[in-house]
Design an enzyme around this catalytic site. Structure first.
Site, PDB file in Angstrom:
ATOM      1  CG  ASP A   8      -1.597   1.095   1.526  1.00 29.60           C
ATOM      2  OD1 ASP A   8      -2.303   1.730   0.480  1.00 29.60           O
ATOM      3  OD2 ASP A   8      -1.656   1.793   2.631  1.00 29.60           O
ATOM      4  CG  LEU A   9       1.666   5.613  -1.933  1.00 25.89           C
ATOM      5  CD1 LEU A   9       3.170   5.446  -2.071  1.00 25.89           C
ATOM      6  CD2 LEU A   9       1.274   6.322  -3.115  1.00 25.89           C
ATOM      7  CG  ASP A  10      -2.059   7.262  -0.033  1.00 29.28           C
ATOM      8  OD1 ASP A  10      -1.399   8.321  -0.118  1.00 29.28           O
ATOM      9  OD2 ASP A  10      -2.875   6.925  -0.890  1.00 29.28           O
ATOM     10  CB  THR A  16       0.159  10.571   1.416  1.00 32.00           C
ATOM     11  OG1 THR A  16       0.506   9.294   1.205  1.00 32.00           O
ATOM     12  CG2 THR A  16       0.824  11.505   0.492  1.00 32.00           C
ATOM     13  CE  LYS A  44      -5.841   6.894   8.732  1.00 30.68           C
ATOM     14  NZ  LYS A  44      -5.519   6.840  10.033  1.00 30.68           N
ATOM     15  CB  ILE A  46     -12.287   3.867   1.215  1.00 32.73           C
ATOM     16  CG1 ILE A  46     -12.207   2.998   2.377  1.00 32.73           C
ATOM     17  CG2 ILE A  46     -13.512   3.984   0.557  1.00 32.73           C
ATOM     18  CD1 ILE A  46     -12.456   1.621   2.374  1.00 32.73           C
ATOM     19  NE  ARG A  48      -9.616  11.199  -6.591  1.00 34.45           N
ATOM     20  CZ  ARG A  48      -8.926  11.591  -7.526  1.00 34.45           C
ATOM     21  NH1 ARG A  48      -9.723  12.290  -8.356  1.00 34.45           N
ATOM     22  NH2 ARG A  48      -8.142  11.181  -7.683  1.00 34.45           N
ATOM     23  CB  SER A 115      -1.763   2.780  -3.847  1.00 34.36           C
ATOM     24  OG  SER A 115      -2.305   4.328  -3.583  1.00 34.36           O
ATOM     25  CB  ALA A 116      -7.283   2.735  -3.307  1.00 35.18           C
ATOM     26  CB  SER A 117      -4.050   6.863  -4.317  1.00 31.97           C
ATOM     27  OG  SER A 117      -3.726   8.211  -4.679  1.00 31.97           O
ATOM     28  CG  ASN A 119      -3.544  11.967  -6.786  1.00 28.63           C
ATOM     29  OD1 ASN A 119      -3.398  12.669  -7.916  1.00 28.63           O
ATOM     30  ND2 ASN A 119      -4.492  12.001  -6.196  1.00 28.63           N
ATOM     31  CD  GLU A 170      -3.557  -1.579   2.977  1.00 31.40           C
ATOM     32  OE1 GLU A 170      -3.792  -0.905   3.794  1.00 31.40           O
ATOM     33  OE2 GLU A 170      -3.718  -1.762   1.542  1.00 31.40           O
ATOM     34  CG  ASP A 171      -2.439   2.975   6.462  1.00 26.92           C
ATOM     35  OD1 ASP A 171      -2.537   2.371   5.147  1.00 26.92           O
ATOM     36  OD2 ASP A 171      -2.653   4.144   6.704  1.00 26.92           O
TER      37      ASP A 171
HETATM   38  C1  G6P Z   1      -5.740   5.427  -0.620  1.00 27.61           C
HETATM   39  C2  G6P Z   1      -5.980   6.497   0.506  1.00 27.61           C
HETATM   40  C3  G6P Z   1      -7.393   6.845   0.741  1.00 27.61           C
HETATM   41  C4  G6P Z   1      -7.839   7.563  -0.841  1.00 27.61           C
HETATM   42  C5  G6P Z   1      -7.616   6.515  -2.045  1.00 27.61           C
HETATM   43  C6  G6P Z   1      -7.883   7.160  -3.192  1.00 27.61           C
HETATM   44  O1  G6P Z   1      -6.375   4.462  -0.713  1.00 27.61           O
HETATM   45  O2  G6P Z   1      -5.572   5.393   1.581  1.00 27.61           O
HETATM   46  O3  G6P Z   1      -7.332   7.750   1.822  1.00 27.61           O
HETATM   47  O4  G6P Z   1      -9.023   8.029  -0.592  1.00 27.61           O
HETATM   48  O5  G6P Z   1      -6.231   6.100  -1.796  1.00 27.61           O
HETATM   49  O6  G6P Z   1      -6.950   8.342  -3.651  1.00 27.61           O
HETATM   50  P1  G6P Z   1      -6.954   9.245  -4.615  1.00 27.61           P
HETATM   51  O7  G6P Z   1      -5.666   9.884  -4.766  1.00 27.61           O
HETATM   52  O8  G6P Z   1      -7.436   8.410  -5.967  1.00 27.61           O
HETATM   53  O9  G6P Z   1      -8.087  10.346  -4.439  1.00 27.61           O
HETATM   54 MG    MG Z   2      -3.100   3.356   3.373  1.00 24.76          MG
END
Ligand code: G6P
Ligand code: MG
Length: 218
Positions: A8-10, A16, A44, A46, A48, A115-117, A119, A170-171
């Site tokens: 996982d990243l964040d 972040t 966390k 989840i 966006r 990572s779900a992000s 970004n 994971e966190d």
């Molecule tokens: C990670 C973070 C979440 C965030 C998700 C989507 O899983 O832990 O807090 O909502 O990524 O990130 P994004 O940058 O795509 O909005």
């Molecule tokens: Mg995380």
């Protein structure tokens, strides 16, 4: 035998999760939704749009907005988040992570990002860690987010490894649930109560070393 690590990243590689929290909290309070620790922890890992839906539901206002309005709210949060990550440098890498990644690489472990992000790649660039993550699961390709195992299954597939040969790090509680459901070994970073389902747990990243993981796996 473990051959790969799916990260996982964040909140694991970097801090972040604080910026995500700050940006969501700002939006929630603007919409009149009370911010609580339970709400914060539940976001966390989840995605966006799912995060926005959870916040609106917490305030009982999920039916007050059209789909387009919800997209605009999520975009507003993301704009604030993106402004925060622009300021990031390698100093934002969490303690011990760089040494851990080097150790994994030196010992021939394969590494991917789950990572779900959306970004994620930008954050890795800011941290100058892009080279460590040649394989990144594209969150846009997922049919379901964490706690569904899909993202961790794909993280192992990218390494051409069976899930049983992978450790997921994971966190978030939703992330540990996803790793366990993917039949990988779960390493949790954070408090024992939130991460009760983790196979191995550390209070923070500075304690996460190959030797410590091996010792705890028995
Ligand atoms: C990670 C973070 C979440 C965030 C998700 C989507 O899983 O832990 O807090 O909502 O990524 O990130 P994004 O940058 O795509 O909005
Ligand atoms: Mg995380």
């Amino acid at each position: 035998q473990i051959k790969g690590f799916v990260f996982d990243l964040d909140g694991v590689i970097t801090d972040t999760s604080l910026y995500h929290t700050k940006a969501w909290r700002q939006l929630a309070e603007k919409l009149g939704v009370t911010w609580t620790k339970t709400l914060e922890d539940g976001l966390k890992g989840i995605s966006r749009m799912d995060s926005l839906e959870i916040i609106l539901k917490a305030g009982g206002i999920e039916n007050n907005y059209t789909h387009d309005q919800k997209v605009a709210l999520a975009t507003e949060k993301n704009t604030n988040y993106v402004n925060e990550i622009k300021k990031m440098t390698p100093d934002n890498i969490l303690p011990g992570i760089k040494a851990f990644l080097d150790d994994l690489r030196d010992n021939g472990y394969l590494i991917s990002l789950a990572s779900a992000s959306k970004n994620g790649p930008t954050v890795l660039e800011r941290l100058q860690l892009t080279d460590y993550f040649p394989k990144i699961v594209d969150p846009a390709s997922l049919s379901k987010g964490k706690p569904d195992p899909e993202i961790y299954v794909k993280g192992a597939e990218l390494l051409n490894l069976p899930p049983e040969a992978c450790i997921g790090v994971e966190d978030a509680a939703a992330g540990i649930e996803a790793i366990n459901a993917a039949h990988e070994t779960s390493v949790g970073i954070g408090d024992a109560q939130t991460l009760a389902a983790a196979d191995v747990r550390f209070d923070d990243t500075s304690q996460m070393t190959l030797a410590n993981i091996k010792a705890k796996m028995g």
